[in-house]
Design a protein around this motif. Structure first.
Motif, short mmCIF file in Angstrom:
data_model
loop_
_atom_site.label_atom_id
_atom_site.label_comp_id
_atom_site.label_asym_id
_atom_site.label_seq_id
_atom_site.Cartn_x
_atom_site.Cartn_y
_atom_site.Cartn_z
N ALA A 260 0.82 -1.21 0.00
CA ALA A 260 0.00 0.00 0.00
C ALA A 260 0.85 1.27 0.00
N GLU A 261 2.06 1.17 0.54
CA GLU A 261 2.97 2.32 0.57
C GLU A 261 3.82 2.43 -0.69
N LEU A 262 3.77 1.40 -1.52
CA LEU A 262 4.56 1.37 -2.76
C LEU A 262 3.61 1.15 -3.94
N PRO A 263 2.95 2.20 -4.39
CA PRO A 263 1.89 2.06 -5.40
C PRO A 263 2.33 1.35 -6.68
N GLY A 264 3.59 1.45 -7.04
CA GLY A 264 4.05 0.80 -8.27
C GLY A 264 4.51 -0.63 -8.08
N SER A 265 4.35 -1.16 -6.89
CA SER A 265 4.84 -2.51 -6.60
C SER A 265 3.81 -3.56 -6.97
N ARG A 266 4.25 -4.80 -7.05
CA ARG A 266 3.38 -5.94 -7.33
C ARG A 266 3.32 -6.81 -6.09
N LEU A 267 2.11 -7.09 -5.60
CA LEU A 267 1.92 -7.96 -4.45
C LEU A 267 1.57 -9.36 -4.95
N VAL A 268 2.33 -10.36 -4.49
CA VAL A 268 2.08 -11.75 -4.88
C VAL A 268 1.97 -12.60 -3.62
N VAL A 269 0.87 -13.32 -3.48
CA VAL A 269 0.65 -14.20 -2.32
C VAL A 269 0.65 -15.64 -2.82
N TYR A 270 1.46 -16.48 -2.18
CA TYR A 270 1.61 -17.87 -2.61
C TYR A 270 0.78 -18.79 -1.71
N PRO A 271 -0.24 -19.43 -2.28
CA PRO A 271 -1.09 -20.34 -1.50
C PRO A 271 -0.28 -21.49 -0.90
N GLY A 272 -0.56 -21.79 0.37
CA GLY A 272 0.07 -22.93 1.02
C GLY A 272 1.48 -22.71 1.50
N ALA A 273 2.09 -21.58 1.16
CA ALA A 273 3.48 -21.31 1.55
C ALA A 273 3.53 -20.62 2.90
N GLY A 274 4.62 -20.87 3.61
CA GLY A 274 4.83 -20.25 4.90
C GLY A 274 5.81 -19.08 4.82
N HIS A 275 6.64 -18.97 5.85
CA HIS A 275 7.56 -17.83 5.96
C HIS A 275 8.80 -17.98 5.09
N MET A 276 9.21 -19.21 4.81
CA MET A 276 10.49 -19.44 4.14
C MET A 276 10.32 -19.51 2.61
N LEU A 277 9.83 -18.44 2.03
CA LEU A 277 9.61 -18.42 0.59
C LEU A 277 10.87 -18.69 -0.23
N PRO A 278 12.06 -18.24 0.19
CA PRO A 278 13.25 -18.55 -0.62
C PRO A 278 13.51 -20.05 -0.75
N GLN A 279 13.00 -20.85 0.17
CA GLN A 279 13.09 -22.30 0.03
C GLN A 279 11.81 -22.88 -0.58
N GLU A 280 10.66 -22.48 -0.06
CA GLU A 280 9.39 -23.07 -0.47
C GLU A 280 8.98 -22.69 -1.89
N ARG A 281 9.33 -21.50 -2.32
CA ARG A 281 8.96 -21.01 -3.65
C ARG A 281 10.20 -20.39 -4.32
N SER A 282 11.30 -21.10 -4.30
CA SER A 282 12.56 -20.55 -4.80
C SER A 282 12.47 -20.16 -6.28
N HIS A 283 11.84 -21.00 -7.08
CA HIS A 283 11.75 -20.70 -8.52
C HIS A 283 10.97 -19.42 -8.76
N GLU A 284 9.85 -19.28 -8.08
CA GLU A 284 9.03 -18.09 -8.25
C GLU A 284 9.73 -16.83 -7.73
N VAL A 285 10.43 -16.94 -6.59
CA VAL A 285 11.17 -15.80 -6.06
C VAL A 285 12.27 -15.39 -7.02
N ALA A 286 12.99 -16.37 -7.55
CA ALA A 286 14.05 -16.07 -8.52
C ALA A 286 13.49 -15.38 -9.76
N GLU A 287 12.35 -15.85 -10.23
CA GLU A 287 11.72 -15.22 -11.41
C GLU A 287 11.37 -13.76 -11.14
N ARG A 288 10.81 -13.49 -9.97
CA ARG A 288 10.42 -12.11 -9.64
C ARG A 288 11.64 -11.20 -9.53
#
Length: 298
Positions: A260-288
Motif C-alpha cells: 500500500a505504501e509502494l503504489p508501483g509494486s506488485r503484491l504476490v501471495v503464494y497459497p500454502g506457503a509459509g515464511h520461508m519463501l526462498p526455500q518453499e517457492r525458490s523458482h518463483e522468487v528467482a523469477e520475480r
C-alpha cells in the motif's frame, strides 16, 4: 551439513569493527548488482535455492548479518535494525561502490532495507532501481500471535518475548537445542504445507549456527520495528512484495501494508506457503527478482 563457499567469499569489517562474511559472485562489469539480505536466525544460505535459479551472468552480493552464520557476534548494544542498515550501506560502498542496485530482503532482511532507505536516502535515491520484499513487515511485529487465536496467540507472543530475554543473557556460543526438536518446531513455525525435509534441516542448521545473545537482541529490535513511513523513499524504485498465505511470522496483512505504501509494486501471495519463501517457492522468487533486474538491463 556441508556449506558452500563461493569463490568470491571475502570477509568485511564494519566501521565498529565487526567482521562480516560476504560473497560477491558474477561478472564485475554487470550493469546491475542484486543484493540479497537474509532474515533473523538465518544466514546467506537462505538464498541458495534462489541463487541457483538466477541467470549466471548476474552479479550477486550476499552476506551473513552480524551475529549470524560465519559473521562475528554482534557487540553489546549493536543488535538493532539501524545498525544492520549501516552495515549494509558500508558493505555496498566497499564491494559495489558503483553501478545500479536491486535489493531483496527476506524477513529481517527486508526490515534492514527499509531502515537503509530511512538512514541512507542518498544511496537509495541515487542507485537503487528495484526492491524485493520477501515475507517481511514494516511494523506491528509486537502484535504477532503466530497464527493462534485469542489467549493462545497472546500467550505465544509472551513466550517469544521471554525467550528473547533468556537468549540475551545466554553466555555460550551455541543454542541449547536438540536438532530433532528444533526441526519439529521449525517445520510448524516457518513452513507451510509439505516442506522438503532438507529445507527444514537447512533452516535449523542456520539457527544453530547463529549467536544466541545476538539473535535475542535482534528479536527485541524486530518487535520495535516501525518503518512504514520510510517506505516512501522507495516509491521511485520498481518493487515486488511476496508473501506466503500460511506465514505465521509475517502474515499477509503485513505484505499488504507494505504494498500500500509502494503504489508501483506488485503484491504476490503464494497459497500454502509459509515464511520461508526462498526455500518453499525458490523458482518463483528467482523469477520475480530476475524480472526486477531485467527491467533495468534491457
Amino acid at each position: 551439513m556441508t556449506e558452500r563457499v563461493a569463490p568470491g567469499a571475502r570477509d568485511f569489517v564494519t566501521g565498529d569493527g565487526t567482521r562480516l562474511h560476504a560473497e560477491l559472485t558474477g561478472p564485475a562489469d554487470s550493469a546491475v548488482t542484486l543484493v540479497l539480505v537474509h532474515g533473523w536466525t538465518q544466514d546467506l544460505r537462505t538464498w541458495d535455492r534462489v541463487v541457483d535459479e538466477l541467470p549466471r551472468e548476474l552479479r550477486v552480493l550476499r552476506y551473513d548479518l552480524r551475529g549470524h552464520g560465519r559473521s562475528a557476534a554482534a557487540p553489546p548494544g549493536t543488535t538493532t535494525i539501524d545498525r544492520l542498515a549501516d552495515d549494509l550501506a558500508e558493505l555496498i560502498a566497499d564491494r559495489v561502490p558503483e553501478g545500479r542496485l536491486v535489493l531483496a530482503g527476506h524477513s529481517m532482511g527486508g526490515m534492514t532495507i527499509m531502515a537503509l532507505a530511512d538512514r541512507h536516502p542518498g544511496l537509495v535515491a541515487g542507485r537503487v532501481d528495484g526492491v524485493g520484499f520477501v515475507a517481511t513487515s514494516s511494523g506491528n511485529m509486537d502484535r504477532i500471535t503466530l497464527g493462534l487465536p485469542g489467549v493462545a496467540g497472546s500467550g505465544a507472543a509472551r513466550v517469544e518475548r521471554r525467550l528473547a530475554k533468556l537468549l540475551l543473557a545466554y553466555r555460550k556460543d551455541v543454542l541449547p537445542l536438540r536438532p530433532g526438536a528444533a526441526r519439529a518446531g521449525a517445520r510448524w513455525l516457518v513452513f507451510g504445507r509439505r516442506p522438503r525435509r532438507r529445507d527444514v534441516s537447512c533452516v535449523v542448521d542456520q539457527l544453530l549456527k547463529a549467536h544466541p545473545a545476538s539473535i535475542g537482541g535482534f528479536q527485541n529490535a524486530i518487535s520495535l520495528h516501525d518503518r512504514r513511513v520510510a517506505l516512501a523513499a522507495l516509491r521511485t524504485a520498481r518493487g515486488v512484495v511476496l508473501a506466503g498465505e500460511a506465514d505465521r511470522l509475517c502474515p499477509v496483512p503485513h505484505a499488504k501494508a507494505i504494498a500500500a505504501e509502494l503504489p508501483g509494486s506488485r503484491l504476490v501471495v503464494y497459497p500454502g506457503a509459509g515464511h520461508m519463501l526462498p526455500q518453499e517457492r525458490s523458482h518463483e522468487v528467482a523469477e520475480r527478482l530476475t524480472a526486477l533486474v531485467a527491467t533495468r538491463t534491457h
